[in-house]
Write a protein that holds these residues in place. Structure first.
Motif, PDB file in Angstrom:
ATOM      1  N   LEU A 277       0.827  -1.200   0.000  1.00 51.67           N
ATOM      2  CA  LEU A 277       0.000   0.000   0.000  1.00 51.67           C
ATOM      3  C   LEU A 277       0.862   1.250   0.000  1.00 51.67           C
ATOM      4  CD1 LEU A 277      -2.656  -0.922   2.712  1.00 51.67           C
ATOM      5  CD2 LEU A 277      -2.937  -0.999   0.243  1.00 51.67           C
ATOM      6  N   SER A 278       0.401   2.254  -0.722  1.00 50.91           N
ATOM      7  CA  SER A 278       0.986   3.584  -0.645  1.00 50.91           C
ATOM      8  C   SER A 278      -0.160   4.587  -0.653  1.00 50.91           C
ATOM      9  CB  SER A 278       1.975   3.848  -1.783  1.00 50.91           C
ATOM     10  OG  SER A 278       1.380   3.650  -3.037  1.00 50.91           O
ATOM     11  N   LYS A 279       0.103   5.757  -0.086  1.00 52.58           N
ATOM     12  CA  LYS A 279      -0.956   6.743   0.098  1.00 52.58           C
ATOM     13  C   LYS A 279      -0.436   8.134  -0.222  1.00 52.58           C
ATOM     14  CE  LYS A 279      -3.878   8.513   3.841  1.00 52.58           C
ATOM     15  NZ  LYS A 279      -4.232   8.343   5.265  1.00 52.58           N
ATOM     16  N   ALA A 280      -1.291   8.937  -0.822  1.00 51.28           N
ATOM     17  CA  ALA A 280      -0.979  10.350  -1.073  1.00 51.28           C
ATOM     18  C   ALA A 280      -2.216  11.164  -0.743  1.00 51.28           C
ATOM     19  CB  ALA A 280      -0.578  10.567  -2.531  1.00 51.28           C
TER      20      ALA A 280
ATOM     21  N   THR B 257      -7.996   3.650  -4.568  1.00 51.92           N
ATOM     22  CA  THR B 257      -9.219   4.196  -4.005  1.00 51.92           C
ATOM     23  C   THR B 257      -9.008   5.684  -3.769  1.00 51.92           C
ATOM     24  OG1 THR B 257      -8.575   3.660  -1.733  1.00 51.92           O
ATOM     25  CG2 THR B 257      -9.930   2.038  -2.907  1.00 51.92           C
ATOM     26  N   PHE B 258     -10.057   6.441  -3.952  1.00 50.94           N
ATOM     27  CA  PHE B 258     -10.025   7.892  -3.770  1.00 50.94           C
ATOM     28  C   PHE B 258     -11.045   8.275  -2.704  1.00 50.94           C
ATOM     29  CE2 PHE B 258      -9.162   7.201  -8.334  1.00 50.94           C
ATOM     30  CZ  PHE B 258      -7.920   7.820  -8.441  1.00 50.94           C
ATOM     31  N   THR B 259     -10.669   9.252  -1.887  1.00 47.25           N
ATOM     32  CA  THR B 259     -11.588   9.846  -0.919  1.00 47.25           C
ATOM     33  C   THR B 259     -11.448  11.355  -1.014  1.00 47.25           C
ATOM     34  OG1 THR B 259     -11.229   7.966   0.553  1.00 47.25           O
ATOM     35  CG2 THR B 259     -12.311   9.892   1.491  1.00 47.25           C
ATOM     36  N   ALA B 260     -12.571  12.045  -1.200  1.00 51.40           N
ATOM     37  CA  ALA B 260     -12.565  13.508  -1.319  1.00 51.40           C
ATOM     38  C   ALA B 260     -13.257  14.118  -0.111  1.00 51.40           C
ATOM     39  CB  ALA B 260     -13.284  13.935  -2.592  1.00 51.40           C
ATOM     40  N   ASP B 261     -12.634  15.165   0.440  1.00 46.39           N
ATOM     41  CA  ASP B 261     -13.268  15.937   1.500  1.00 46.39           C
ATOM     42  C   ASP B 261     -12.849  17.398   1.332  1.00 46.39           C
ATOM     43  OD1 ASP B 261     -10.679  16.216   2.652  1.00 46.39           O
ATOM     44  OD2 ASP B 261     -11.011  14.525   3.997  1.00 46.39           O
TER      45      ASP B 261
ATOM     46  N   PHE C 128      -4.883  20.975 -14.319  1.00 49.98           N
ATOM     47  CA  PHE C 128      -3.866  21.808 -14.967  1.00 49.98           C
ATOM     48  C   PHE C 128      -3.909  23.269 -14.532  1.00 49.98           C
ATOM     49  CE2 PHE C 128      -7.539  21.980 -17.717  1.00 49.98           C
ATOM     50  CZ  PHE C 128      -7.596  23.301 -18.137  1.00 49.98           C
ATOM     51  N   ARG C 129      -5.003  23.704 -13.941  1.00 46.51           N
ATOM     52  CA  ARG C 129      -5.117  25.105 -13.516  1.00 46.51           C
ATOM     53  C   ARG C 129      -4.456  25.380 -12.169  1.00 46.51           C
ATOM     54  NH1 ARG C 129     -10.168  24.193 -15.999  1.00 46.51           N
ATOM     55  NH2 ARG C 129     -10.469  25.540 -17.806  1.00 46.51           N
ATOM     56  N   GLU C 130      -4.068  24.329 -11.466  1.00 46.70           N
ATOM     57  CA  GLU C 130      -3.433  24.531 -10.164  1.00 46.70           C
ATOM     58  C   GLU C 130      -2.207  23.631 -10.027  1.00 46.70           C
ATOM     59  OE1 GLU C 130      -5.530  23.127  -6.569  1.00 46.70           O
ATOM     60  OE2 GLU C 130      -7.031  22.314  -7.923  1.00 46.70           O
ATOM     61  N   GLU C 131      -1.292  24.051  -9.188  1.00 47.82           N
ATOM     62  CA  GLU C 131      -0.069  23.300  -8.919  1.00 47.82           C
ATOM     63  C   GLU C 131      -0.335  22.373  -7.736  1.00 47.82           C
ATOM     64  OE1 GLU C 131       3.754  22.189  -9.790  1.00 47.82           O
ATOM     65  OE2 GLU C 131       2.672  23.791 -10.817  1.00 47.82           O
ATOM     66  N   LEU C 132      -0.312  21.074  -7.975  1.00 46.42           N
ATOM     67  CA  LEU C 132      -0.587  20.112  -6.917  1.00 46.42           C
ATOM     68  C   LEU C 132       0.713  19.521  -6.383  1.00 46.42           C
ATOM     69  CD1 LEU C 132      -3.575  18.096  -8.430  1.00 46.42           C
ATOM     70  CD2 LEU C 132      -3.659  20.045  -6.882  1.00 46.42           C
ATOM     71  N   ASP C 133       0.746  19.307  -5.087  1.00 44.66           N
ATOM     72  CA  ASP C 133       1.871  18.654  -4.432  1.00 44.66           C
ATOM     73  C   ASP C 133       1.451  17.218  -4.120  1.00 44.66           C
ATOM     74  OD1 ASP C 133       4.314  18.246  -3.171  1.00 44.66           O
ATOM     75  OD2 ASP C 133       3.585  19.007  -1.251  1.00 44.66           O
ATOM     76  N   ILE C 134       1.971  16.272  -4.900  1.00 47.55           N
ATOM     77  CA  ILE C 134       1.599  14.869  -4.750  1.00 47.55           C
ATOM     78  C   ILE C 134       2.805  14.111  -4.199  1.00 47.55           C
ATOM     79  CG2 ILE C 134       0.725  12.798  -5.899  1.00 47.55           C
ATOM     80  CD1 ILE C 134      -0.265  14.698  -8.166  1.00 47.55           C
ATOM     81  N   VAL C 135       2.673  13.619  -2.982  1.00 46.89           N
ATOM     82  CA  VAL C 135       3.756  12.861  -2.334  1.00 46.89           C
ATOM     83  C   VAL C 135       3.175  11.538  -1.841  1.00 46.89           C
ATOM     84  CG1 VAL C 135       5.454  12.826  -0.485  1.00 46.89           C
ATOM     85  CG2 VAL C 135       4.905  14.981  -1.618  1.00 46.89           C
ATOM     86  N   TRP C 136       3.709  10.460  -2.380  1.00 44.61           N
ATOM     87  CA  TRP C 136       3.270   9.124  -1.985  1.00 44.61           C
ATOM     88  C   TRP C 136       4.134   8.624  -0.835  1.00 44.61           C
ATOM     89  CZ3 TRP C 136      -0.932   6.639  -4.033  1.00 44.61           C
ATOM     90  CH2 TRP C 136      -1.457   7.134  -5.221  1.00 44.61           C
ATOM     91  N   THR C 137       3.502   7.973   0.145  1.00 43.00           N
ATOM     92  CA  THR C 137       4.222   7.335   1.240  1.00 43.00           C
ATOM     93  C   THR C 137       3.765   5.888   1.355  1.00 43.00           C
ATOM     94  OG1 THR C 137       2.576   8.089   2.842  1.00 43.00           O
ATOM     95  CG2 THR C 137       4.513   9.478   2.544  1.00 43.00           C
ATOM     96  N   ASP C 138       4.669   5.043   1.784  1.00 43.50           N
ATOM     97  CA  ASP C 138       4.337   3.614   1.981  1.00 43.50           C
ATOM     98  C   ASP C 138       3.676   3.416   3.324  1.00 43.50           C
ATOM     99  OD1 ASP C 138       5.428   3.023  -0.472  1.00 43.50           O
ATOM    100  OD2 ASP C 138       7.359   2.409   0.352  1.00 43.50           O
TER     101      ASP C 138
ATOM    102  N   ALA D  75     -10.598  19.075   2.767  1.00 44.21           N
ATOM    103  CA  ALA D  75      -9.153  19.286   2.853  1.00 44.21           C
ATOM    104  C   ALA D  75      -8.415  18.867   1.583  1.00 44.21           C
ATOM    105  CB  ALA D  75      -8.576  18.539   4.052  1.00 44.21           C
ATOM    106  N   GLY D  76      -8.971  17.907   0.846  1.00 39.13           N
ATOM    107  CA  GLY D  76      -8.287  17.461  -0.353  1.00 39.13           C
ATOM    108  C   GLY D  76      -8.690  16.077  -0.804  1.00 39.13           C
ATOM    109  N   LEU D  77      -7.839  15.512  -1.643  1.00 34.78           N
ATOM    110  CA  LEU D  77      -8.066  14.202  -2.245  1.00 34.78           C
ATOM    111  C   LEU D  77      -7.053  13.222  -1.674  1.00 34.78           C
ATOM    112  CD1 LEU D  77      -9.536  12.508  -4.441  1.00 34.78           C
ATOM    113  CD2 LEU D  77      -7.729  13.238  -6.026  1.00 34.78           C
ATOM    114  N   THR D  78      -7.548  12.133  -1.091  1.00 34.17           N
ATOM    115  CA  THR D  78      -6.677  11.078  -0.578  1.00 34.17           C
ATOM    116  C   THR D  78      -6.739   9.905  -1.540  1.00 34.17           C
ATOM    117  OG1 THR D  78      -7.029  11.762   1.696  1.00 34.17           O
ATOM    118  CG2 THR D  78      -6.205   9.534   1.356  1.00 34.17           C
TER     119      THR D  78
END
Length: 94
Positions: free
Chosen positions: A3-6, A48-52, A84-94, A54-57
């Motif tokens: 599993l990894s999560k961002a 799997t995606f979860t939206a709230d 594409f209209r915003e700069e997203l910070d996507i960091v995956w962790t194990d 605060a953001g997208l998990t």
């Protein structure tokens, strides 16, 4: 399974979740609503995606750890295209 999560901070999490799921529904058996979604890419990989507010998990599950980085890249590339209209910070962790 590995599993990894961002968690991506964005005010448009539900929109992106729905866009990603609709996009992949042409190839995969996708389940989603405005707050959660699941995309089984194959028997050995799914996200799997979860939206709230605060953001997208995103939680990626893969059987083969060699798939993990490649699948993270696929998900990242698709999300960045829709956002594409915003700069997203996507960091995956194990």
């Amino acid at each position: 399974m590995h599993l990894s999560k961002a968690t991506v901070r964005t005010g448009h999490a539900s929109r992106y979740l729905q866009q990603l799921c609709k996009h992949w529904s042409h190839k995969f058996r996708v389940d989603f609503d405005p707050h959660k979604g699941r995309v089984p890419f194959n028997d050995s990989a799914e996200v799997t995606f979860t939206a709230d507010d605060a953001g997208l998990t995103m939680v990626l599950s893969v059987a083969d750890p060699a798939q993990q980085v490649r699948m993270q890249g696929v998900i990242d590339d698709h999300l960045k295209r829709f956002a594409f209209r915003e700069e997203l910070d996507i960091v995956w962790t194990d």
